[in-house]
Scaffold this motif. Structure first.
Motif, PDB file in Angstrom:
ATOM      1  N   MET A   1       0.824  -1.210   0.000  1.00  0.00           N
ATOM      2  CA  MET A   1       0.000   0.000   0.000  1.00  0.00           C
ATOM      3  C   MET A   1       0.862   1.264   0.000  1.00  0.00           C
ATOM      4  O   MET A   1       0.525   2.253   0.651  1.00  0.00           O
ATOM      5  CB  MET A   1      -0.976  -0.013   1.185  1.00  0.00           C
ATOM      6  CG  MET A   1      -0.415  -0.513   2.488  1.00  0.00           C
ATOM      7  SD  MET A   1      -1.606  -0.375   3.897  1.00  0.00           S
ATOM      8  CE  MET A   1      -2.809  -1.639   3.522  1.00  0.00           C
TER       9      MET A   1
ATOM     10  N   ALA B   1       1.771   3.255  -2.685  1.00  0.00           N
ATOM     11  CA  ALA B   1       1.718   4.125  -3.869  1.00  0.00           C
ATOM     12  C   ALA B   1       1.973   5.582  -3.522  1.00  0.00           C
ATOM     13  O   ALA B   1       2.683   6.296  -4.235  1.00  0.00           O
ATOM     14  CB  ALA B   1       0.367   3.989  -4.571  1.00  0.00           C
TER      15      ALA B   1
ATOM     16  N   VAL C   1       3.375   1.880  -9.599  1.00  0.00           N
ATOM     17  CA  VAL C   1       2.745   0.756 -10.311  1.00  0.00           C
ATOM     18  C   VAL C   1       3.785  -0.355 -10.516  1.00  0.00           C
ATOM     19  O   VAL C   1       3.502  -1.542 -10.305  1.00  0.00           O
ATOM     20  CB  VAL C   1       2.168   1.223 -11.664  1.00  0.00           C
ATOM     21  CG1 VAL C   1       1.408   0.088 -12.335  1.00  0.00           C
ATOM     22  CG2 VAL C   1       1.261   2.439 -11.479  1.00  0.00           C
TER      23      VAL C   1
ATOM     24  N   SER D   1      -2.752  -2.103  -3.084  1.00  0.00           N
ATOM     25  CA  SER D   1      -3.808  -1.082  -3.039  1.00  0.00           C
ATOM     26  C   SER D   1      -3.926  -0.350  -4.372  1.00  0.00           C
ATOM     27  O   SER D   1      -4.884   0.375  -4.604  1.00  0.00           O
ATOM     28  CB  SER D   1      -3.500  -0.064  -1.941  1.00  0.00           C
ATOM     29  OG  SER D   1      -2.326   0.661  -2.253  1.00  0.00           O
ATOM     30  N   ASN D   2      -2.964  -0.554  -5.263  1.00  0.00           N
ATOM     31  CA  ASN D   2      -2.800   0.279  -6.461  1.00  0.00           C
ATOM     32  C   ASN D   2      -3.671  -0.227  -7.619  1.00  0.00           C
ATOM     33  O   ASN D   2      -3.411  -1.282  -8.201  1.00  0.00           O
ATOM     34  CB  ASN D   2      -1.315   0.244  -6.838  1.00  0.00           C
ATOM     35  CG  ASN D   2      -0.968   1.243  -7.913  1.00  0.00           C
ATOM     36  OD1 ASN D   2      -1.553   1.231  -8.990  1.00  0.00           O
ATOM     37  ND2 ASN D   2      -0.034   2.113  -7.618  1.00  0.00           N
ATOM     38  N   LEU D   3      -4.660   0.559  -7.982  1.00  0.00           N
ATOM     39  CA  LEU D   3      -5.612   0.117  -8.995  1.00  0.00           C
ATOM     40  C   LEU D   3      -4.981  -0.008 -10.378  1.00  0.00           C
ATOM     41  O   LEU D   3      -5.326  -0.911 -11.149  1.00  0.00           O
ATOM     42  CB  LEU D   3      -6.802   1.072  -9.042  1.00  0.00           C
ATOM     43  CG  LEU D   3      -7.674   1.050  -7.780  1.00  0.00           C
ATOM     44  CD1 LEU D   3      -8.666   2.206  -7.803  1.00  0.00           C
ATOM     45  CD2 LEU D   3      -8.406  -0.282  -7.643  1.00  0.00           C
ATOM     46  N   ALA D   4      -4.049   0.887 -10.705  1.00  0.00           N
ATOM     47  CA  ALA D   4      -3.397   0.775 -12.016  1.00  0.00           C
ATOM     48  C   ALA D   4      -2.613  -0.535 -12.099  1.00  0.00           C
ATOM     49  O   ALA D   4      -2.583  -1.185 -13.154  1.00  0.00           O
ATOM     50  CB  ALA D   4      -2.474   1.971 -12.253  1.00  0.00           C
TER      51      ALA D   4
ATOM     52  N   GLY E   1      -3.419  -3.218 -10.521  1.00  0.00           N
ATOM     53  CA  GLY E   1      -4.441  -4.243 -10.665  1.00  0.00           C
ATOM     54  C   GLY E   1      -4.857  -4.397 -12.116  1.00  0.00           C
ATOM     55  O   GLY E   1      -4.951  -5.510 -12.651  1.00  0.00           O
TER      56      GLY E   1
ATOM     57  N   THR F   1      -6.347  -6.463  -5.967  1.00  0.00           N
ATOM     58  CA  THR F   1      -6.281  -5.210  -5.210  1.00  0.00           C
ATOM     59  C   THR F   1      -7.105  -5.315  -3.933  1.00  0.00           C
ATOM     60  O   THR F   1      -8.019  -6.124  -3.844  1.00  0.00           O
ATOM     61  CB  THR F   1      -6.790  -4.011  -6.032  1.00  0.00           C
ATOM     62  OG1 THR F   1      -8.171  -4.204  -6.344  1.00  0.00           O
ATOM     63  CG2 THR F   1      -5.992  -3.868  -7.336  1.00  0.00           C
ATOM     64  N   ALA F   2      -6.755  -4.501  -2.961  1.00  0.00           N
ATOM     65  CA  ALA F   2      -7.456  -4.529  -1.682  1.00  0.00           C
ATOM     66  C   ALA F   2      -7.448  -3.140  -1.068  1.00  0.00           C
ATOM     67  O   ALA F   2      -6.590  -2.317  -1.359  1.00  0.00           O
ATOM     68  CB  ALA F   2      -6.786  -5.527  -0.728  1.00  0.00           C
ATOM     69  N   GLY F   3      -8.410  -2.909  -0.197  1.00  0.00           N
ATOM     70  CA  GLY F   3      -8.493  -1.635   0.493  1.00  0.00           C
ATOM     71  C   GLY F   3      -9.917  -1.403   0.940  1.00  0.00           C
ATOM     72  O   GLY F   3     -10.850  -1.918   0.330  1.00  0.00           O
ATOM     73  N   THR F   4     -10.086  -0.640   2.014  1.00  0.00           N
ATOM     74  CA  THR F   4     -11.437  -0.429   2.519  1.00  0.00           C
ATOM     75  C   THR F   4     -11.702   1.027   2.860  1.00  0.00           C
ATOM     76  O   THR F   4     -12.433   1.694   2.152  1.00  0.00           O
ATOM     77  CB  THR F   4     -11.699  -1.327   3.745  1.00  0.00           C
ATOM     78  OG1 THR F   4     -10.588  -1.224   4.614  1.00  0.00           O
ATOM     79  CG2 THR F   4     -11.878  -2.760   3.316  1.00  0.00           C
TER      80      THR F   4
END
Lengths: 427, 427
Positions: free
Chosen positions: B156, B158, B167, B182-185, B187, B194-197
């Protein structure tokens, strides 16, 4: 090839927070987020704001296209409602902050982002990625510029940084006062002067060193730099002057005891009549190694690894925190002592001589005006639109130069110390 | 928005060398360049090769378009002849090297690039940018995976790395065994889970903590992670279970003494009947902090700054050196002792039990075969074309896992030490 679109340069949780906030009706609450640091890297006396204009340029493109929205929906990161909201997303809020090239200290409100919760929370990761990286490089580079005492620095660290980070690092180093970069993408993207001549491979490619030097001079002229340490440096210098003549612009030394070699090289060049030929040194130079060469006959420094990795502090430690909701200050319990809620206004206070003495930060108000105060925040984005007068890189470079003149002289020492001036948060 | 085209991610001097070599007729000499390191970061026992496949993908796009050539010509970096040559440029040579996920040590020939001088010298900066960055992150991440002893790690970081470096860092961390990013790009680009809340901002946005938790559970279900340390952790856990029930997937603690807090949180969760609810901890975790939590009731670690900055070693120190010209070994004088010219072939030697004992590197030849030898080099590019069987990220991840099983157990110690196995260059 990857896309350089910025919207997914974002953490998963920002999207899930938006989903939940859209569903419960809090997404539109007016919020203020602030970027600040709780501490500087150990022993550093100041931070340098860098990257803000770069961030604003990325924000122009911060939209979710169909494929990006489909990815987020198909992987279950967001629901249908959020997917529709993302399709229409553009930031409509305001961003203000310290000028690029401004100094900062613990608790300086470096950037302020305001708008609805949902539109602002999405910008957390990109904002911090840009500012944490660029500010870290600029701070390290500024120390090298101080150590170089007016001699020119060339940034040549691209090979030691991720390929795109290298371009941003070249920009930050130039902002901090470096004269050139080796990085061609940085030259094209930001108009930074580029420099470079030859590697050891070029000499090794040829049958002998004179052949390599003759080739380089034939192609690039005498206004070039010959790399003289592939075999024997003294012989390399003799070969260089024999081929290029005393009008040769420069020789470069990339290995060995640079202090001794610079002296010997200067003596040899002078004895060959090449009194105007410059000496460029490189090879794992950081601010301390540069300072240690201050008394030697060196004309230019090439810095690589140390500058692009922040010389021991590769990230700036800036955070992006919610400080105000619907006009009400908010703060995380565990930070009660260190952090103050509410949108802040900041000025730097100076003596009549112009020397900075302290920074005054006022939550939800403005500091009582005093002579020699300088407001530290400027507008970057208004109603989602970048302002017309975004600072140029050249202006930011000059701004930092002026800021470094204004701080107490202790602030320029390379040794470990406390922040040069205090930030007084009037709560 | 910037272009993500790779050709200008290159140092100025590579172009001037090409200019001079085109003019003197050496540009077409057959050359071999090798990527290796002279030393590992201080105290590290192994390096991890990462980025090679990413590099090969970038090479597919390594062409100079009209605007790029015009920039180089107009700024005087290259002459007309070189400009024309660049317009037609494509790499037509061969690239072989260690598999991604392979371990390396000082003098391991990690990558070998062969072709004409001009076509190979242009790839120096991009090659090193990619490999130095990705390998640095993978090595740090691998140590964290070892320290986590089978528990899941989430990358996590980024926000602590330049936005595109982040990335690549997420990819390297996944290669090293992290479970999520956590990084969507990352993913989207690499298929990494990806994960995160939620962040503290989400709790602060709401009128109180129960309102925030209720909103998150309503939107994301009970299979979510509630961040319980915004105010009081014990009360946060009580609120979490009161709202989500004992079926809540996880709680996250992001501050404080994680060791004590994990114990107290586990006891409290168990006392509330939430015996299956996981505990995720984060907050400046590096490999040592993770190791120190081994005995605590922690289920997952979130790592940020330390992993994306290489945990003290943000770049891998790999270099790209010319080792052979027209079949003749070449070497820079000052490296005579440490470096051997000539194209190298490498194998790793093992005991019959499968434990690695040493690496054998033979310049301009091949090692005498022995049982339990494993060849270390594979083909990546042949005649300018990437091979069809480029390793997938999943395969590289598994390869590293197997490699780490094969080294002597001392190699997995986090304490400072020498390279785990020697590289014997048979010259």
């Amino acid at each position: 090839m990857y896309s350089s679109r910025p919207a997914l340069l974002t953490d998963h949780y920002e999207l899930t927070m938006v989903s939940a906030a859209l569903q419960d009706g809090t997404a539109d609450r007016r919020c203020v987020f602030e970027v600040f640091t709780r501490r500087l890297p150990t022993g550093r006396r100041y931070g340098v704001v860098a990257g803000t204009t770069r961030l604003v340029e990325l924000l122009r493109e911060f939209r979710f296209d169909e494929a990006e929205v489909a990815f987020l929906r198909d992987t279950g990161v967001v629901d249908e409602r959020t997917a529709r909201w993302l399709s229409d997303y553009r930031f409509t809020g305001d961003i203000s902050g310290y000028a690029e090239g401004e100094l900062y200290f613990p608790n300086s409100p470096v950037l302020t982002v305001s708008g609805t919760f949902a539109e602002c929370v999405l910008l957390e990761t990109l904002t911090l990625s840009v500012l944490n990286h660029d500010s870290a490089i600029a701070a390290a580079a500024a120390r090298m510029v101080t150590a170089a005492r007016g001699r020119t620095l060339i940034e040549m660290g691209a090979r030691r940084a991720q390929e795109e980070a290298a371009v941003a690092a070249a920009r930050a180093a130039y902002l901090a006062g470096f004269g050139f970069t080796s990085n061609l993408a940085a030259g094209r993207r930001y108009g930074i002067p580029t420099a470079g001549t030859a590697a050891h491979a070029f000499t090794l490619l040829h049958d002998d060193e004179p052949a390599a030097f003759a080739s380089q001079v034939a192609a690039l002229g005498r206004n070039t730099t010959l790399l003289v340490d592939t075999y024997d440096i003294a012989q390399g210098i003799r070969n260089a002057i024999a081929i290029a003549g005393p009008e040769l612009r420069a020789v470069r030394i990339d290995s060995g005891d640079l202090s001794v070699l610079a002296q010997h090289s200067r003596e040899l060049l002078d004895s060959l009549g090449a009194t105007e030929t410059k000496i460029i040194v490189s090879g794992d130079l950081d601010e301390y190694a540069i300072a240690a060469l201050a008394a030697e006959p060196v004309d230019m420094y090439g810095a690589g690894t140390a500058v692009v990795t922040g010389s021991g502090a590769p990230t700036a430690g800036l955070v992006y925190k919610l400080v105000e909701v619907e006009g009400r200050p908010v703060v995380k319990r565990s930070e009660h002592k260190a952090t103050v809620g509410g949108r802040k206004t900041a000025v730097r206070r100076h003596k009549p001589t112009g020397t900075a003495t302290e920074e005054i930060v006022v939550p939800q108000g403005t500091p009582e005006p005093r002579p020699h105060d300088r407001p530290l925040q400027r507008r970057y984005v208004v109603g989602g639109e970048p302002v017309d007068d975004l600072p140029t890189l050249t202006e930011s470079r000059e701004h930092l130069r002026q800021c470094l003149i204004s701080i107490p002289w202790e602030g320029l020492k390379l040794s470990a110390g406390d922040p040069t001036i205090p930030v007084i948060v009037q709560s």
